[in-house]
Design a protein around this motif. Sequence first.
Motif, PDB file in Angstrom:
ATOM      1  N   GLN A 191       0.851  -1.199   0.000  1.00 21.40           N
ATOM      2  CA  GLN A 191       0.000   0.000   0.000  1.00 21.40           C
ATOM      3  C   GLN A 191       0.893   1.257   0.000  1.00 21.40           C
ATOM      4  O   GLN A 191       0.628   2.216  -0.715  1.00 21.40           O
ATOM      5  N   LYS A 192       1.978   1.211   0.752  1.00 26.47           N
ATOM      6  CA  LYS A 192       2.895   2.373   0.799  1.00 26.47           C
ATOM      7  C   LYS A 192       3.608   2.549  -0.549  1.00 26.47           C
ATOM      8  O   LYS A 192       3.775   3.663  -1.040  1.00 26.47           O
TER       9      LYS A 192
ATOM     10  N   ASP B 159       2.486   1.637  -3.484  1.00 28.63           N
ATOM     11  CA  ASP B 159       1.528   2.139  -4.474  1.00 28.63           C
ATOM     12  C   ASP B 159       1.266   3.632  -4.283  1.00 28.63           C
ATOM     13  O   ASP B 159       1.194   4.392  -5.245  1.00 28.63           O
ATOM     14  N   TYR B 160       1.150   4.028  -3.026  1.00 30.17           N
ATOM     15  CA  TYR B 160       0.879   5.428  -2.706  1.00 30.17           C
ATOM     16  C   TYR B 160       2.021   6.319  -3.197  1.00 30.17           C
ATOM     17  O   TYR B 160       1.812   7.354  -3.848  1.00 30.17           O
TER      18      TYR B 160
ATOM     19  N   LYS C  65       2.375   6.261  -7.103  1.00 29.47           N
ATOM     20  CA  LYS C  65       1.307   7.062  -7.712  1.00 29.47           C
ATOM     21  C   LYS C  65       1.644   8.554  -7.587  1.00 29.47           C
ATOM     22  O   LYS C  65       1.495   9.327  -8.549  1.00 29.47           O
ATOM     23  N   GLY C  66       2.144   8.923  -6.426  1.00 31.43           N
ATOM     24  CA  GLY C  66       2.505  10.328  -6.192  1.00 31.43           C
ATOM     25  C   GLY C  66       3.637  10.793  -7.097  1.00 31.43           C
ATOM     26  O   GLY C  66       3.759  11.986  -7.395  1.00 31.43           O
TER      27      GLY C  66
ATOM     28  N   GLU D 171       2.366   8.290   6.044  1.00 27.38           N
ATOM     29  CA  GLU D 171       1.787   8.967   4.886  1.00 27.38           C
ATOM     30  C   GLU D 171       2.171  10.454   4.855  1.00 27.38           C
ATOM     31  O   GLU D 171       2.469  11.002   3.787  1.00 27.38           O
TER      32      GLU D 171
ATOM     33  N   ASP E  57       3.835  12.288   1.798  1.00 27.41           N
ATOM     34  CA  ASP E  57       3.157  13.448   1.196  1.00 27.41           C
ATOM     35  C   ASP E  57       4.113  14.638   1.079  1.00 27.41           C
ATOM     36  O   ASP E  57       4.184  15.289   0.033  1.00 27.41           O
TER      37      ASP E  57
END
Length: 378
Positions: free
Chosen positions: A289-290, A292-293, A296-297, A365, A369
């Motif tokens: 999940q990390k 992919d996040y 994607k970013g 996250e 970010d």
Amino acid sequence: MNSKLPHLETTIFTVMSQLANQHQAINLAQGFPDFEPHSSLIESLNYYSYQNYNQYAPMIGVEKLRNFIAQKVERFHHAIYHPEQEITITNGASQAIFTAIASIIEKGDEVIIFEPAYDLYKPAVEMFGGVVQPIQLKYPDYQIDFEELKQKVTSNTKLVIFNNPNNPSGKIFTADDLIQIESILKDQNCYIISDEVYEHMTFDGKEHQSFARIPSLKERTFITASFGKLCHVTGWKVGYVLAGAALMKEFRKVHQFNVFCVHTPSQYAIADYLDDENNYLELNDFFQQKRDYFVKGLSTTKFEMIPAEGTYFVSASYKNYSPLDDKSFAQQLTIDHKVATIPFSAFYHDALNEHVIRFCFAKQEETLDAALERLNRL
Ligand code: PMP
Ligand code: GLN
């Protein structure tokens, strides 16, 4: 002073973390989580410290932890490792690898290393007089050239060091890759170190293929692993090594005088924590999940991503941004844009520059970010 290692510099992980601190940059360089480990693990560590589990542990490691490892290897890889004779708890995978090398490498021995390679392997080999024979895993898919391996393995080869899932490339080698390695090494006399610290960080349904699945080479293979990775406690420096009994006997001859034993309360705490299998079985999804996040970013940037199949690293070519060599680019990114990464050249014997840097996404996250925001402004 006559230095034993005149050309060796400080490890890139220390260099980049220091630079990150100095410039208040977000540290996506050195591989460690910036989130807390599970509170039950910390409570357990406290418990064992207060219950006075504070003296030397057994030289080979705490029994409960060795039994857990034996059961886990049998469950996942259908391999039997005897907890008394074939499993030793170490000060992280680093000490396991270093001690394994110390126990077998003599002056002039040839050692095959697949590059890009974790930066500890080569200096450790050279400290004992070994000579590294690098084999390059080529950008961008980092597959092993089995023909080259066949040619480079000779009667002078004492050891092959293999790392799966692979740091830094994020590559996962398959069952078929292991079978090919087995067929090349089966008639040779060499040893194998299979460094598997990221065994529970595999993505997209890919299964970790442990060298424990190659019983024909068990008597010649060390498998190394890290609880730092498994339990989000890289600073505890607890890991382990598996090896056939005769080989482990040689390992322990060095281990007993190298460190003797590992921090006692940590071993008990880790054993209790891993009693709950969810604590490690959830890692694949958690880190996927990390990944992919973060990926994607970065899709809105000009970085060209290298697919990460496992580990907690993802790498990218930055050639659309800069003609600089990777060390200079990573420095500039840290100082001017406040995001620290690792230049890939640190993982090659000849500092090969392919304009690739490595990001660690084992972060909260908010950290990802903030880094993504800066990277999107490049
Ligand atoms: N091998 C590889 C491939 C690594 O990335 C690391 C860093 N975690 C190690 C070995 C060393 O592990 P440890 O921190 O348990 O010593
Ligand atoms: N294994 C970690 C990495 O690849 C770093 C370990 C260390 O700092 N020595 O980033």
